[in-house]
Design an enzyme around this catalytic site. Sequence first.
Site, short mmCIF file in Angstrom:
data_model
loop_
_atom_site.label_atom_id
_atom_site.label_comp_id
_atom_site.label_asym_id
_atom_site.label_seq_id
_atom_site.Cartn_x
_atom_site.Cartn_y
_atom_site.Cartn_z
N SER A 112 -30.38 -30.96 -7.46
CA SER A 112 -31.70 -31.33 -7.73
C SER A 112 -32.48 -30.85 -6.25
O SER A 112 -33.78 -30.58 -6.16
CB SER A 112 -31.79 -32.69 -7.87
OG SER A 112 -31.11 -33.13 -9.12
N PRO A 137 -26.32 -40.98 -12.68
CA PRO A 137 -27.59 -40.66 -12.47
C PRO A 137 -28.16 -39.54 -13.13
O PRO A 137 -27.40 -38.60 -13.39
CB PRO A 137 -27.31 -40.45 -10.83
CG PRO A 137 -26.10 -40.81 -10.44
CD PRO A 137 -25.39 -41.09 -11.78
N GLY A 145 -15.74 -39.20 -0.51
CA GLY A 145 -16.69 -38.15 -0.07
C GLY A 145 -17.84 -38.46 0.59
O GLY A 145 -18.98 -38.42 0.35
N LYS A 170 -17.96 -33.70 -15.98
CA LYS A 170 -18.22 -35.29 -15.94
C LYS A 170 -18.04 -36.02 -17.01
O LYS A 170 -17.62 -37.24 -17.07
CB LYS A 170 -19.78 -35.20 -15.55
CG LYS A 170 -20.42 -34.69 -14.32
CD LYS A 170 -19.81 -35.79 -13.31
CE LYS A 170 -20.22 -35.36 -11.89
NZ LYS A 170 -19.78 -36.37 -10.89
N ALA A 188 -17.09 -39.08 -4.71
CA ALA A 188 -16.75 -37.49 -4.56
C ALA A 188 -16.53 -37.02 -5.77
O ALA A 188 -15.77 -37.49 -6.67
CB ALA A 188 -15.45 -37.49 -3.78
N SER A 189 -16.81 -35.50 -5.89
CA SER A 189 -16.69 -34.90 -7.13
C SER A 189 -16.88 -33.21 -6.81
O SER A 189 -17.88 -33.04 -5.92
CB SER A 189 -17.67 -35.41 -8.36
OG SER A 189 -17.35 -34.87 -9.43
N ASP A 223 -7.91 -35.42 -0.30
CA ASP A 223 -8.48 -34.34 -1.30
C ASP A 223 -8.38 -34.73 -2.50
O ASP A 223 -7.15 -35.07 -3.15
CB ASP A 223 -7.86 -33.14 -0.77
CG ASP A 223 -8.72 -31.76 -1.42
OD1 ASP A 223 -8.93 -31.97 -2.43
OD2 ASP A 223 -8.57 -30.86 -0.90
N LEU A 224 -9.38 -34.68 -3.44
CA LEU A 224 -9.15 -34.90 -4.91
C LEU A 224 -8.18 -33.87 -5.63
O LEU A 224 -7.58 -34.47 -6.63
CB LEU A 224 -10.43 -34.50 -5.63
CG LEU A 224 -11.59 -35.42 -5.39
CD1 LEU A 224 -12.74 -35.22 -6.13
CD2 LEU A 224 -11.18 -36.86 -5.60
N GLY A 275 -20.78 -36.28 1.63
CA GLY A 275 -21.84 -35.62 0.58
C GLY A 275 -23.34 -36.45 0.56
O GLY A 275 -23.27 -37.48 1.33
#
Length: 342
Positions: A199, A184, A8, A159, A82-83, A61-62, A11
Amino acid sequence: MSKVVVTGGSGFVGGHCIAQLIAAGHDVRTTVRDMSRAEEVRRAAGSNGEDSSRVDIVTADLLNDAGWAEAAEGADYILHVASPFPSDAPANADELIIPARDGALRVLRAARDAGVKRVVMTSSFAAVGYGIPQREQPFDERDWTDPSEPSVQAYMQSKFYAERAAWDFIDREGGELELSVINPTGIFGPVLGSDVSTSVGLIQGLLAGAMPKVPRISFGAVDVRDVADLHIRAMTAPAARGERFIAVAGKALWLIEAAHILREELGVSAAKVPLEEMPDAEVRRLAERAPALEAMVPQLGILREATAGKAERLLGWQPRPARDAIIATARSLMNMEPTPAA
């Protein structure tokens, strides 16, 4: 120096990880879903004046197996950052859970098969402190979100299930592969590219005056540069093997506190930032036609404290104050002054 793969790379967190790894002298390979973003990745990676031309960029790619064996080949470490994170709530939680869980397993299998020493996986406080009654005691790494609670939304579930699946994989079929996990809270700080955290989107909304009043929500805060630093510390530290680490800078903030910080620091440049809280009943009424507010409703009035004592104690991690992270976010978004990546 080591060969490190960052998944990722386009990102928010991935870009800062790459920049810091280059600055430390590591060889870096990163994955993107779309090679058209390669130039953007290189610009972000070179934001601290380092030579980003030597970053190897590959496609993976995931959602499918292609490319992961090649991405992991020859790597000493992988930072799995990556997510999937949607702009809108999915109709079905599995739309997020399955890509997050299966993507993590694809990365771990490729890492194991390639003889990678350790994977550092970006999870979230979303896997730690939700679906649990509010309490005064800060959450720590022993806590887990309860995904069966109705207030636990799809992202939080994704998650939880992705991290649980990762630990189960290591226990059952990981072989010599080691795993560390970073959890985090809300990630703020200087933006390097077009991908930002949710955020950061909160700060964007405040600066734009998107709402006349501020919902009564709270969040833990941490600077993206410190999140990247914690990943890199966990990558090689013997004490990080098999451990998870919450990344948070001090006490949680109410959104109205962030609004006051922006006004105090930026003055007229933050003139549109609201300084009044919106009554919970009004948030609920408006949420009926505003998906962004709808996601906030289960969190109204809830304060969740978390501690980063474990990362500070075992890894010597010292994050910037949350206030500094909020201000760095705003300055970056407004292009008031450049902020280095490390």
